[in-house]
Scaffold this active site. Sequence first.
Site, short mmCIF file in Angstrom:
data_model
loop_
_atom_site.label_atom_id
_atom_site.label_comp_id
_atom_site.label_asym_id
_atom_site.label_seq_id
_atom_site.Cartn_x
_atom_site.Cartn_y
_atom_site.Cartn_z
N LYS A 105 1.68 0.32 15.20
CA LYS A 105 2.81 0.17 15.24
C LYS A 105 2.90 -1.26 15.98
CE LYS A 105 4.55 3.83 13.35
NZ LYS A 105 4.55 3.03 12.16
N HIS A 118 0.69 -1.48 -0.30
CA HIS A 118 -0.09 -0.20 -0.23
C HIS A 118 1.16 1.41 0.18
CE1 HIS A 118 -4.75 -1.50 1.12
NE2 HIS A 118 -3.54 -2.78 0.49
N TYR A 122 -9.27 5.87 8.02
CA TYR A 122 -9.22 6.04 9.47
C TYR A 122 -10.35 7.40 8.97
CZ TYR A 122 -4.25 3.69 10.06
OH TYR A 122 -3.45 2.29 10.06
N PRO A 135 -3.75 0.76 19.05
CA PRO A 135 -3.48 0.38 17.94
C PRO A 135 -3.35 1.36 16.21
CG PRO A 135 -5.80 -0.58 18.48
CD PRO A 135 -4.86 0.38 19.06
N TYR A 163 4.54 7.02 9.76
CA TYR A 163 3.28 5.43 9.62
C TYR A 163 4.01 4.13 8.86
CZ TYR A 163 -0.78 3.42 8.51
OH TYR A 163 -2.04 2.24 8.20
#
Length: 409
Positions: free
Chosen positions: A317, A93, A221, A313, A404
């Site tokens: 990570k 991704h 998200y 979460p 990220y």
Amino acid sequence: MHDRASGLPRSSTTSERGLTRTRTQVVIVGAGPAGLLLGQLLLRAGIDAVILERRSAEYVLGRIRAGVLEQGTVDVLHQAGVGARLSREGLVHEGVEIGFRGRRHRIALKELAGKSVMVYGQTEITRDLMDIRAAGNGKTVYQADEVALLDWQNASPRVSYRKDGVTHEIDCDFIAGCDGFHGVCRASVPSDRYQAFERIYPFGWLGLLADAPPPWNELIYANSERGFALASLRSPTRVRCYVQCSLEDRVDQWSDARFWEEFRQRIGEGAIGDLARAASIEKSIAPLRSFVVEPLRFGRLFLAGDAAHIVPPTGAKGLNLAVSDVFYLYEALRDHYRERDERPLDHYSTRCLRRIWKAERFSWWMTRQLHQFPGDAFSKRMQETELEYLFESRAAQTSMAENYVGLPL
Ligand code: FAD
Ligand code: DHB
């Protein structure tokens, strides 16, 4: 084969008075991803280890958890010899989306940070590690009860456990505490030997797994007035979705229909496709917590993964941090046995904590920006402004992207 450090046979068994006594170089407590990966790296380096796991292998594989791997994690898995299926089946991704006020904003991870992430479930990593361990004759004791750490402050630690009514004791050089947040290893250390840092969040995540093609191409998200939602996936035919829920909620209060209706309202009509008809194959609720213990080393005991730290979460990570701890511990143990160099073991805590705190900060930041918190109007404005700034500023997006995809190991 003999152990250079102790001069004793690497593996030996004696049996006296119903107690078996064995020797190995490293006892690993916990067969989650941290314990299994450490076992595999040590096996490849010719270092003898035994893994003790409280649950059955089926139980460990039944826990549905992480799904997003940093490139650094993928590299370590390749180095451990478990990269083949990951390369074939993992989904690369190059971006993620943030939903806010009915719009979706893409964070172009690859373009901004030069790296992508890989979607590949923790369950699959665990299965790959279990398979390779079995093929390499690595010893794992499942359903090991009453694991107890003995003499871990001395140069000759021991670990005992009970299995099928028999007590077993293993002499070793080191103990690796890879037994998660509720494990026995950290609990064996007197609390005045460490400092714990903790933040508990006033909500949980309800997760649902279903066999249905994901209607989204990248993870979403979403910060919605009704609470956070996350649209994720495990494969081209399997979705993993989460909604922020109350800590008092129980899974049986959430029918599939209720979950999908809530998810639709939070993630947006345009994203949900036909999912409302998908039947769940797993549902679970997880609380959210930030936690770090300092240091990570106590004599001959080393903590790694969730035994040493928890992140909420939201930043994906937890598993990635477990992998970096384990990689550092593996390098330190390798240098101890090969070079008789103690420095990496001495620096283990400091090296891990530098990375841990940065992941803690990022996970806390993502959690803060994306959930509904009980609180004052000022905090809510700050959250809205932070998100607006993120969508407008390439610098802010680059900062999010580099965290990220994972800071360097
Ligand atoms: P664990 O997986 O907890 O393994 C510890 C093992 O030790 C267990 O098998 C346990 O049974 C065993 N054990 C415990 N006590 C004992 C004992 N006394 N004796 C013997 N054995 C014992 N992380 C990410 O990086 N990306 C994500 O996308 C992500 N998503 C997540 C989503 C959810 C809903 C949750 C809950 C977590 C998520 N995480 C994610 C976090 C990730 O799953 C954990 O950080 C990871 O499991 C840590 O691995 P571990 O091996 O340290 O601990
Ligand atoms: C998943 C879990 C996460 O916590 C996250 O940030 C992204 C994906 C998942 O389970 O797919």
